[in-house]
Design a protein around this motif. Sequence first.
Motif, PDB file in Angstrom:
ATOM      1  N   VAL A   1      39.453  40.120  43.379  1.00  0.00           N
ATOM      2  CA  VAL A   1      39.128  39.208  42.086  1.00  0.00           C
ATOM      3  C   VAL A   1      41.022  39.996  41.644  1.00  0.00           C
ATOM      4  CG1 VAL A   1      38.760  39.425  39.428  1.00  0.00           C
ATOM      5  CG2 VAL A   1      37.211  39.107  41.539  1.00  0.00           C
ATOM      6  N   GLN A   2      42.140  39.474  40.779  1.00  0.00           N
ATOM      7  CA  GLN A   2      43.224  40.328  40.355  1.00  0.00           C
ATOM      8  C   GLN A   2      42.890  39.987  39.345  1.00  0.00           C
ATOM      9  OE1 GLN A   2      46.166  37.816  42.585  1.00  0.00           O
ATOM     10  NE2 GLN A   2      47.147  39.299  43.566  1.00  0.00           N
ATOM     11  N   ALA A   3      42.779  38.988  38.118  1.00  0.00           N
ATOM     12  CA  ALA A   3      42.412  39.367  37.092  1.00  0.00           C
ATOM     13  C   ALA A   3      41.222  38.686  36.306  1.00  0.00           C
ATOM     14  CB  ALA A   3      43.755  38.750  35.977  1.00  0.00           C
TER      15      ALA A   3
ATOM     16  N   LEU B   1      43.702  32.229  46.627  1.00  0.00           N
ATOM     17  CA  LEU B   1      42.747  31.015  46.147  1.00  0.00           C
ATOM     18  C   LEU B   1      43.667  30.483  45.194  1.00  0.00           C
ATOM     19  CD1 LEU B   1      40.099  29.348  46.640  1.00  0.00           C
ATOM     20  CD2 LEU B   1      38.653  31.284  45.368  1.00  0.00           C
ATOM     21  N   GLY B   2      43.447  31.083  44.553  1.00  0.00           N
ATOM     22  CA  GLY B   2      44.145  30.987  43.157  1.00  0.00           C
ATOM     23  C   GLY B   2      42.997  31.193  41.395  1.00  0.00           C
ATOM     24  N   LYS B   3      42.997  30.535  41.055  1.00  0.00           N
ATOM     25  CA  LYS B   3      42.312  30.539  39.543  1.00  0.00           C
ATOM     26  C   LYS B   3      40.851  30.246  39.865  1.00  0.00           C
ATOM     27  CE  LYS B   3      42.859  28.437  36.015  1.00  0.00           C
ATOM     28  NZ  LYS B   3      43.594  27.373  34.833  1.00  0.00           N
ATOM     29  N   VAL B   4      40.182  30.404  39.606  1.00  0.00           N
ATOM     30  CA  VAL B   4      38.803  29.540  39.843  1.00  0.00           C
ATOM     31  C   VAL B   4      38.409  29.593  37.944  1.00  0.00           C
ATOM     32  CG1 VAL B   4      36.584  30.254  40.249  1.00  0.00           C
ATOM     33  CG2 VAL B   4      38.588  30.524  41.799  1.00  0.00           C
TER      34      VAL B   4
ATOM     35  N   LEU C   1      30.043  42.619  33.867  1.00  0.00           N
ATOM     36  CA  LEU C   1      29.471  42.769  35.538  1.00  0.00           C
ATOM     37  C   LEU C   1      30.887  42.913  36.190  1.00  0.00           C
ATOM     38  CD1 LEU C   1      26.675  41.354  36.423  1.00  0.00           C
ATOM     39  CD2 LEU C   1      28.797  40.875  37.634  1.00  0.00           C
ATOM     40  N   ILE C   2      31.786  41.908  36.081  1.00  0.00           N
ATOM     41  CA  ILE C   2      33.898  41.498  36.498  1.00  0.00           C
ATOM     42  C   ILE C   2      34.047  42.401  36.009  1.00  0.00           C
ATOM     43  CG2 ILE C   2      35.146  40.175  36.205  1.00  0.00           C
ATOM     44  CD1 ILE C   2      32.523  38.873  37.141  1.00  0.00           C
ATOM     45  N   GLY C   3      34.682  43.009  34.935  1.00  0.00           N
ATOM     46  CA  GLY C   3      35.193  44.721  34.799  1.00  0.00           C
ATOM     47  C   GLY C   3      34.198  45.749  35.265  1.00  0.00           C
ATOM     48  N   HIS C   4      33.683  45.557  35.332  1.00  0.00           N
ATOM     49  CA  HIS C   4      32.349  47.028  35.900  1.00  0.00           C
ATOM     50  C   HIS C   4      32.915  47.039  38.170  1.00  0.00           C
ATOM     51  CE1 HIS C   4      29.675  49.763  37.387  1.00  0.00           C
ATOM     52  NE2 HIS C   4      29.262  49.278  38.364  1.00  0.00           N
ATOM     53  N   HIS C   5      32.851  45.929  38.247  1.00  0.00           N
ATOM     54  CA  HIS C   5      33.354  45.117  39.802  1.00  0.00           C
ATOM     55  C   HIS C   5      34.457  45.581  40.324  1.00  0.00           C
ATOM     56  CE1 HIS C   5      28.850  45.605  40.724  1.00  0.00           C
ATOM     57  NE2 HIS C   5      28.628  44.493  39.809  1.00  0.00           N
TER      58      HIS C   5
ATOM     59  N   LEU D   1      34.723  31.478  32.052  1.00  0.00           N
ATOM     60  CA  LEU D   1      34.769  32.637  33.020  1.00  0.00           C
ATOM     61  C   LEU D   1      36.412  31.672  33.743  1.00  0.00           C
ATOM     62  CD1 LEU D   1      34.900  35.522  33.788  1.00  0.00           C
ATOM     63  CD2 LEU D   1      32.741  34.543  35.120  1.00  0.00           C
ATOM     64  N   GLU D   2      37.503  32.777  33.645  1.00  0.00           N
ATOM     65  CA  GLU D   2      38.643  31.890  35.032  1.00  0.00           C
ATOM     66  C   GLU D   2      38.305  33.647  35.474  1.00  0.00           C
ATOM     67  OE1 GLU D   2      40.712  28.655  32.658  1.00  0.00           O
ATOM     68  OE2 GLU D   2      41.924  30.521  31.636  1.00  0.00           O
ATOM     69  N   LEU D   3      38.927  33.317  36.465  1.00  0.00           N
ATOM     70  CA  LEU D   3      39.405  34.778  37.720  1.00  0.00           C
ATOM     71  C   LEU D   3      40.548  34.571  38.631  1.00  0.00           C
ATOM     72  CD1 LEU D   3      35.245  33.989  38.016  1.00  0.00           C
ATOM     73  CD2 LEU D   3      36.426  36.595  38.396  1.00  0.00           C
ATOM     74  N   TRP D   4      41.427  35.296  38.875  1.00  0.00           N
ATOM     75  CA  TRP D   4      42.296  34.357  39.494  1.00  0.00           C
ATOM     76  C   TRP D   4      42.187  35.122  41.117  1.00  0.00           C
ATOM     77  CZ3 TRP D   4      42.566  34.666  34.606  1.00  0.00           C
ATOM     78  CH2 TRP D   4      43.073  33.276  33.844  1.00  0.00           C
ATOM     79  N   PHE D   5      42.107  35.029  41.806  1.00  0.00           N
ATOM     80  CA  PHE D   5      42.482  35.908  43.677  1.00  0.00           C
ATOM     81  C   PHE D   5      42.994  35.887  43.986  1.00  0.00           C
ATOM     82  CE2 PHE D   5      37.844  34.579  41.714  1.00  0.00           C
ATOM     83  CZ  PHE D   5      36.627  35.326  42.255  1.00  0.00           C
ATOM     84  N   SER D   6      42.961  36.457  45.065  1.00  0.00           N
ATOM     85  CA  SER D   6      44.263  36.425  45.961  1.00  0.00           C
ATOM     86  C   SER D   6      43.845  35.783  46.701  1.00  0.00           C
ATOM     87  CB  SER D   6      44.450  38.332  46.211  1.00  0.00           C
ATOM     88  OG  SER D   6      45.339  37.896  47.376  1.00  0.00           O
TER      89      SER D   6
END
Length: 124
Positions: A75-77, A99-102, A118-122, A92-97
Amino acid sequence: MIDFNNGSLFKLAQCDPAEIVPQISGLLLEGEAVLVAAKTIRDFVVFTDKRIIAVNVQGITGKKRDFSSLPYSKVQAFSVETAGTFDLDAELELWFSGLGKVRFEFKGRFDITYLGRLIGHHVL
């Protein structure tokens, strides 16, 4: 691979992780813990202490399933959008190296701020 850009695929409601764990126990690593679970009528997503596992149940019988494993280490952001007065869905949007946006949409009283922590912690 699941089409994560199709938001209607994942209009999720929080559920008890105990009802989901038997369906993914073969995928979990030794010591990996399921922290949050959410589901639609057939599909579901679990947030573990190592990754996100998204499951797309396919076919009439539901025996065919697509399991996507999304490690927090990629996860980049990420972005969290809380529910409002008239728009009751949270996102919830996540940007993966690589893969792009999920994007995941949550309905009802889902605690999206907890999920953001939780996401921020990990990730951070």
